[in-house]
Design an enzyme around this catalytic site. Structure first.
Site, short mmCIF file in Angstrom:
data_model
loop_
_atom_site.label_atom_id
_atom_site.label_comp_id
_atom_site.label_asym_id
_atom_site.label_seq_id
_atom_site.Cartn_x
_atom_site.Cartn_y
_atom_site.Cartn_z
N SER B 297 0.88 -1.10 0.06
CA SER B 297 -0.47 -0.36 -0.08
C SER B 297 0.37 1.24 0.01
O SER B 297 2.26 1.55 1.10
CB SER B 297 -0.83 0.08 1.10
OG SER B 297 -1.44 1.03 1.71
N ARG B 344 1.35 8.63 -7.86
CA ARG B 344 1.66 7.76 -8.14
C ARG B 344 1.79 7.73 -9.38
O ARG B 344 4.06 7.11 -9.84
CB ARG B 344 1.10 6.40 -8.02
CG ARG B 344 0.37 6.70 -6.85
CD ARG B 344 -0.95 5.88 -7.48
NE ARG B 344 -1.59 5.49 -5.37
CZ ARG B 344 -2.89 4.78 -5.98
NH1 ARG B 344 -4.01 4.41 -6.19
NH2 ARG B 344 -2.87 4.25 -4.84
N ARG B 453 -5.16 8.78 -11.18
CA ARG B 453 -6.26 8.23 -10.16
C ARG B 453 -5.39 8.73 -8.63
O ARG B 453 -3.88 7.81 -8.97
CB ARG B 453 -6.49 7.02 -9.96
CG ARG B 453 -7.41 7.03 -8.40
CD ARG B 453 -8.09 5.58 -8.78
NE ARG B 453 -7.66 4.05 -8.32
CZ ARG B 453 -7.00 4.06 -7.48
NH1 ARG B 453 -7.08 4.35 -6.36
NH2 ARG B 453 -6.16 2.75 -7.66
#
Ligand SMILES: Cc1cc2nc3c(=O)[nH]c(=O)nc-3n(C[C@H](O)[C@H](O)[C@H](O)COP(=O)(O)OP(=O)(O)OC[C@H]3O[C@@H](n4cnc5c(N)ncnc54)[C@H](O)[C@@H]3O)c2cc1C
Ligand code: SF4
Ligand code: FES
Lengths: 247, 655
Positions: B297, B344, B453
């Site tokens: 994560s 990201r 995203r």
């Protein structure tokens, strides 16, 4: 690594099954158990033999889809899911027996694949909080003590894999059921339906053909999410309270 | 468009979303709900709703539509609805609750999401997402989802990449599991009440379209092989993303594009297929037997520090023996404002840059080290090991199980991997595709994340769509019922069913020499190499040629053993991989035509002077919605212009 695999093959739900033996030679200790089966399947396909059917999806230990009896142990020698079991847990030259979960409530579909929808029917019997969408109060209106939240979370970790049932000599589903009853029972949101939940879920459990619990404890030992045995005590306590109140 | 691209596609009419009302953005959703028609409760049970998928989007939609009283049929390929891929989501779910008084608001979540998506998403949809986000948390808590709490009994929050407020709600590293169990339980409650019927181990293989309107699906019972016809008044696809086109990804093994792709072939536009999110914190590849990659994560970036050695000679050393001054904490160095919490796409690209420079760590795969360190030493020193265990324990366990190393002692090694797809079926404000009566929610639509995203935003979108948006928008459509009844022997129904049977027979009769997996792996390599973290004009053209010839070989040379009327996992995979070939080609065409860099789409030809992604808003501020061009025809590009009225388009900067 070199291994001898004795694998249960069964063409369909009503077909007679039997063990087939395969020798595998190119196993790396970094492979997961299922990747080892992938490699074997690739070879079988090349040889013109139908590959072995087994279930998996997430392959990271969280969806509960995988699950095999490996040399008599649910999910194999380590306390984890089959997809997270790695070949470094075995030694070269070993013979490994691979079977599907065996329980009346989990009929075999093919080879190593079983039908676990009986678990869903237990949830349908009351494993939820009745709240319609849009009817929820502001989240902070009900504080939950951290200890309760943590215990609820620890029970909610159950992935519904069925190893507890497979490991239990009685094929009881009480650890699965206890985990759900404890998860919801620890929280204020779960209180209004607490009595009814335990009674209805337990009735459904028996109806689905799971066996009774005789406190053997194999379930918790086999559980990859380390659901503790005391969720069954919580279940029994809830059941007593519910019976007391309904009288 | 220059001529050299016209051999790959044609340009069709522009399109636009006409459903969002023309009022200030804060009033849009309220007004739209008020303007949409209602369905009388007595009529609801006469209306049949098909929902494909029981991830967060599908399960929440099935539960809510069931509660409302519609007759819902739910299809999924796993044995239990609880096992949909959403179960694997780790880090958390965003919501603009401002519980920490750190300056969060609906508008800020909206702003961060649009910016994070590199200004390639639709403002109206994103604003609504932010608006309903807070209700999701209320709903989940009421269902008994055990979110993390602090000692006062209130909900705890953390932050995720790309934002500076703590708005992420979580349940250790198992947030997806807990949210899905909540939605699944709500859905099972409806199963008990009889409003929802579950079709487990059923794979949807075709949409039924009658007179340009979606009226049902063809599904295969994966246990008996029976090909079933299911008719309905509305069809909702909640079938997830298509990251598995890369073979290796963080997605579950069964994730596939078939439901969306079959709809595309029947007229639903497929939007922005080239937008793939590469996640920066995954466990690196260890060998060629590997079947999937595991995510660690992103929340780990809250406390872990990312670095590589300054000197390539140190890469083989034990990291603990490399002194501070010889470490390059490159994200903190290049992006001081966001540091390890940059979004990201940026974190992934920089990790690749470090490895390309020869400063990667870990074992060599081929002649290359693909890994950077994610180091918790200073966090453990600062907060103590128990605090780190409480926050990330299950992730640390997962890491050590897979790699055989102890991350409490030695820094983790991470590398980017394919994780999420922002592209998907084109939908309007109502989440309806370009086919009437066919809706798409969750990761299977393209709508809210633009070209990238932000972390913890997918769970939010899936649940927003399923609990709050779709049940409200679909109502307006269903209010037009009763629709004309169709019978199972309608020519369109029969044709859909026959096409499914013929395709299965074709796959089984090829009896070639190569397994389905071997094709899938090869396709995945092509996609990763040429349509992965970095794309070039030349590479994409090459990829298209390679995919076309591999697809040809597939249809001549695949070997699918066994029969159609039993559980046959090779057959299931073969159908999915066949669709991945077609999708893969379209992804490359989309990537080729978009000659700019934005979010998850990085074109090596379009960079700023210091190597950051360079957008071209004048040319490319649109959604690319692709129409199916026919069996041998070229895809048709429909552009939906993106108009930014409430947020100013800016070059994205995290420095
Ligand atoms: C490892 C990992 C961690 C993640 N962590 C986060 C996170 O922390 N926060 C976040 O916001 N997002 C996270 N994501 C992303 C997020 O989990 C997904 O985007 C999201 O769960 C997708 O949900 P969905 O409901 O759209 O689809 P899915 O959950 O993928 O469900 C798809 C459903 O469709 C069904 N289906 C598919 N095809 C067919 C067919 N042809 N016929 C019948 N049924 C079909 C499947 O059975 C399944 O029920 C993570 C993703 C991964 C891989
Ligand atoms: S209690 Fe444990 S063993 Fe049983 S289903 Fe749940 S996770 Fe599996
Ligand atoms: S495949 Fe999901 S738990 Fe093993």
């Amino acid at each position: 690594m070199e291994l001898t695999l004795k694998i249960w093959r069964q063409a369909g739900p009503t077909a007679k099954g039997d063990f087939a033996t395969y020798e595998v030679t190119d196993v790396s200790p970094d492979m997961s158990f299922l990747e080892m089966l992938d490699v074997l399947n690739e070879r079988l396909i090349n040889e013109g033999t139908e590959p072995i059917a087994f279930d998996s999806d997430c392959r990271e230990g969280i969806c509960g889809m995988c699950g095999l009896m490996i040399s008599g142990e649910a999910h194999g020698p380590e306390r984890t899911t089959t997809c997270q079991l790695h070949m470094r847990s075995f030694t070269s030259g070993e013979t490994i027996t691979i079977e599907p979960w065996r329980a009346n409530a989990f009929p075999v579909i093919r080879d190593l694949v079983v039908d676990r929808t009986s678990f869903d029917r237990i949830i349908q019997a009351g494993g939820y909080v009745s709240v319609n969408t849009g009817a929820a109060p502001e989240a902070h209106s009900v504080p939950v003590p951290k200890e309760a939240a943590d215990r609820a979370f620890d029970s909610a970790k159950c992935i519904g894999c069925g190893a507890c049932v497979a490991a239990c000599p009685n094929a009881s589903g009480m650890l699965f059921l206890g985990a759900k009853v404890t998860h919801l029972g620890e929280l204020p949101q779960g209180q209004p339906e607490r009595d009814a939940r335990v009674v209805k879920m337990l009735d459904e459990h028996d109806l689905q053909g799971f066996g009774g619990c005789t406190n053997i404890g194999e379930c918790s030992n086999a559980c990859p999410k380390e659901i503790p045995l005391d969720v069954i005590s919580t279940l029994n306590a809830d059941l007593r309270k519910a019976a007391g109140r309904s009288r | 468009m220059t001529d050299t691209l016209s051999e790959y596609f044609t340009v069709g009419d522009p399109i636009a979303d006409t459903k969002a009302p023309d009022v200030p953005i804060e009033q849009m959703w309220t007004k739209h709900q008020f303007d949409s028609a209602l369905v009388n409760p007595n009529n609801r049970r006469k209306l049949d709703v098909i929902i494909v998928g029981t991830g967060l989007a599908g399960a929440s939609a099935a539960a809510t539509m069931g509660e409302a009283g519609y007759n819902v049929k739910s299809f999924f390929y796993q044995d239990s609805a609880r096992r949909a891929h959403s179960i694997a989501a780790q880090g958390g779910i965003n919501a603009a609750k401002n519980y920490n008084d750190d300056g969060d608001s609906t508008y800020r979540l909206f702003y961060d999401t649009v910016k994070g998506g590199d200004y390639r998403s639709r403002e109206s949809n994103v604003y609504r997402l932010s608006e309903v986000s807070a209700n999701i948390i209320d709903q989940a808590v009421a269902q008994g989802v055990p979110f993390a709490r602090d000692y006062g009994g209130l909900l705890d929050n953390r932050s995720f990449g790309g934002v500076q407020v703590a708005r992420t709600f979580y349940a250790a590293g198992q947030t997806g599991q807990q949210l899905l169990i909540g939605a699944y339980q709500a859905m099972e409650r409806q199963v008990a009440k009889g409003t929802v019927t579950e079709y487990s181990r059923h794979e949807m293989l075709e949409v039924i379209i009658v007179d340009d309107v979606a009226r049902g699906i063809i599904a295969r019972d994966m246990v008996t092989g029976e090909i079933e016809t299911h008719l309905a008044d509305v069809v909702v696809l909640a079938s997830g993303g298509y990251g598995n086109v890369f073979f290796l990804s963080t997605n579950a093994m069964g994730c596939n594009v078939t439901a969306a792709w079959r709809a595309h072939r029947k007229g639903a536009y497929f939007a922005n297929p080239c937008y793939t999110q590469i996640h920066p914190t995954c466990i690196p590849v260890s060998g060629d037997h590997q079947s999937k990659l595991t995510l660690m994560s992103e929340s780990l970036r809250n406390d872990g520090r990312i670095w590589v050695p300054k000197n390539a000679e140190d890469c083989e050393k034990d990291p603990r023996e490399i002194p501070e001054e010889d470490r390059d904490y490159y994200l903190e160095r290049i992006y001081p404002a966001f540091g390890n919490l940059v979004p990201r796409d940026i974190a992934s690209r920089q990790a690749k840059n470090m490895c390309d420079e020869g400063r990667g760590v870990g074992p060599k795969v081929g002649d290359f080290r693909r890994g950077v360190y994610l180091d918790f030493a200073s966090a453990i020193e600062r907060l103590g090991r128990p605090a780190i265990e409480a926050k990330y324990g299950n992730l640390f366990d997962m890491y050590s199980r897979i790699t055989g190393e102890d991350p409490y002692q030695v820094p983790m090694r991470i590398y980017p991997a394919v994780h999420y797809t922002m592209g998907g079926l084109w939908v309007d404000y109502d989440l309806q595709t370009s086919v009437k009566g066919l809706y798409s929610i969750g990761e299977s639509n393209f709508s809210d994340h633009g070209a990238n995203r932000l972390g913890a935003s997918s769970l939010m979108q899936c649940l927003a769509d399923g609990y709050f948006v779709l049940p409200n928008t679909v109502r307006d459509y269903l209010a037009k019922a009763p629709f004309e009844k169709i019978s199972e022997d309608h020519p369109a129904v029969v044709a859909a069913k026959n096409s499914v049977t013929e395709r299965i027979d074709a796959l089984l009769s090829i009896n070639g020499e190569r397994s389905v997996d071997s094709f899938h792996r090869e396709l995945g390599n092509i996609m990763w190499e040429y349509c992965g973290m970095e794309r070039t004009d030349e590479g994409l053209r090459k990829a298209i040629d390679l995919i076309r010839s591999l697809k040809d070989e597939f249809w001549r040379n695949v070997r699918v053993l066994g029969a159609a009327d039993t559980l046959n996992q090779s057959l299931e995979k073969a159908g999915r991989v066949a669709d991945f070939f077609e999708l893969g080609e379209l992804m490359c065409i989309d990537a080729l035509h978009r000659r700019e860099s934005c979010g998850g789409h990085f074109r090596a030809e379009s960079v700023t002077e210091d190597g950051e992604a360079l957008r071209h808003d004048d040319e490319f501020a649109y959604v690319a919605a692709w129409g199916f061009g026919g069996e041998d025809g070229a895809p048709v590009l429909h552009k939906e212009d993106l108009n930014y009225k409430f947020i100013e388009l800016k070059q994205r900067s995290y420095k």
